[in-house]
Enzyme design. Structure first.
Site, PDB file in Angstrom:
ATOM      1  CB  CYS A   7      -0.982  -0.024   1.172  1.00  0.00           C
ATOM      2  SG  CYS A   7      -0.227   0.065   2.802  1.00  0.00           S
ATOM      3  NE  ARG A  13      -4.448   1.549   1.673  1.00  0.00           N
ATOM      4  CZ  ARG A  13      -4.233   2.267   0.585  1.00  0.00           C
ATOM      5  NH1 ARG A  13      -5.069   2.155  -0.427  1.00  0.00           N
ATOM      6  NH2 ARG A  13      -3.214   3.094   0.510  1.00  0.00           N
ATOM      7  CG  ASP A 115      -5.137   5.735   2.410  1.00  0.00           C
ATOM      8  OD1 ASP A 115      -5.229   5.254   3.561  1.00  0.00           O
ATOM      9  OD2 ASP A 115      -4.225   6.492   2.053  1.00  0.00           O
TER      10      ASP A 115
HETATM   11  P1  4NP Z   1      -1.830   2.884   4.040  1.00  0.00           P
HETATM   12  O1  4NP Z   1      -2.444   4.264   4.594  1.00  0.00           O
HETATM   13  O2  4NP Z   1      -1.265   3.193   2.685  1.00  0.00           O
HETATM   14  O3  4NP Z   1      -3.003   1.969   3.988  1.00  0.00           O
HETATM   15  O4  4NP Z   1      -0.775   2.472   5.047  1.00  0.00           O
HETATM   16  C1  4NP Z   1      -1.697   5.440   4.672  1.00  0.00           C
HETATM   17  C2  4NP Z   1      -0.961   5.705   5.785  1.00  0.00           C
HETATM   18  C3  4NP Z   1      -0.252   6.893   5.884  1.00  0.00           C
HETATM   19  C4  4NP Z   1      -0.278   7.794   4.852  1.00  0.00           C
HETATM   20  C5  4NP Z   1      -1.005   7.522   3.717  1.00  0.00           C
HETATM   21  C6  4NP Z   1      -1.721   6.344   3.623  1.00  0.00           C
HETATM   22  N1  4NP Z   1       0.434   9.013   4.965  1.00  0.00           N
HETATM   23  O5  4NP Z   1       0.325   9.843   4.043  1.00  0.00           O
HETATM   24  O6  4NP Z   1       1.140   9.240   5.938  1.00  0.00           O
END
Ligand code: 4NP
Length: 147
Positions: A7, A13, A115
């Site tokens: 992800c 995720r 997300d």
């Molecule tokens: P992930 O969610 O891709 O599902 O881990 C996110 C976690 C942090 C960030 C973006 C998406 N961020 O921009 O910090």
């Protein structure tokens, strides 16, 4: 068989997907190694988001020990299947690993896993259910290749 879940941040995720796939593989006695990584590096070294930890714990899956890392070039060779949460992750992963391995990159589900980071807790519940369903499908699909 080695599977990498991908992800953006590797804290919401993909760590949940990793935990779900590993848990299911153990239940089904399938010889699969699972890992996860993010295409962005902001959370390198962090444990999963507490909301992902919580939703997994609710389903008896422990992901507290996982640590965020970034996708790297070696992942292309090391993994048999690289399962991305959304199309943007697919594009970013393609930019990191060599073209000869791009055929290993696929979407984790039939539709993108949204997300949940900036949303509410129910987003994490929906994420979990979507991941769990897709994980079942993947294991059924790859089971014949493992024997
Ligand atoms: P992930 O969610 O891709 O599902 O881990 C996110 C976690 C942090 C960030 C973006 C998406 N961020 O921009 O910090």
């Amino acid at each position: 068989m080695n599977i990498l879940c991908v992800c953006l941040g590797n804290i919401c995720r993909s760590p949940a997907a990793e935990g779900i796939l590993r848990n299911l593989a153990i239940q089904k006695d399938l010889d699969i190694m699972v890992d996860s990584a993010g295409t962005g590096g902001w959370h390198i070294g962090d444990h999963p988001d507490r909301r992902s930890i919580e939703i997994c714990k609710k389903h008896n899956i422990d992901i507290t020990h996982l640590i965020s890392r970034k996708v790297n070039e070696k992942d292309g060779k090391e993994f048999d299947l690289i399962l991305c949460m959304d199309y943007s992750n697919i594009e970013s992963t393609k930019a990191i690993i060599a073209p000869e391995f791009h055929h290993k990159i696929q979407l984790f589900d039939e539709r993108e896993v949204g997300d949940p980071y900036y949303g509410m807790y129910d987003g994490f519940e929906n994420m979990f259910l979507q991941l769990e369903k897709a994980a079942h499908c993947w294991l059924e699909k790859i089971k014949p290749d493992l024997v």
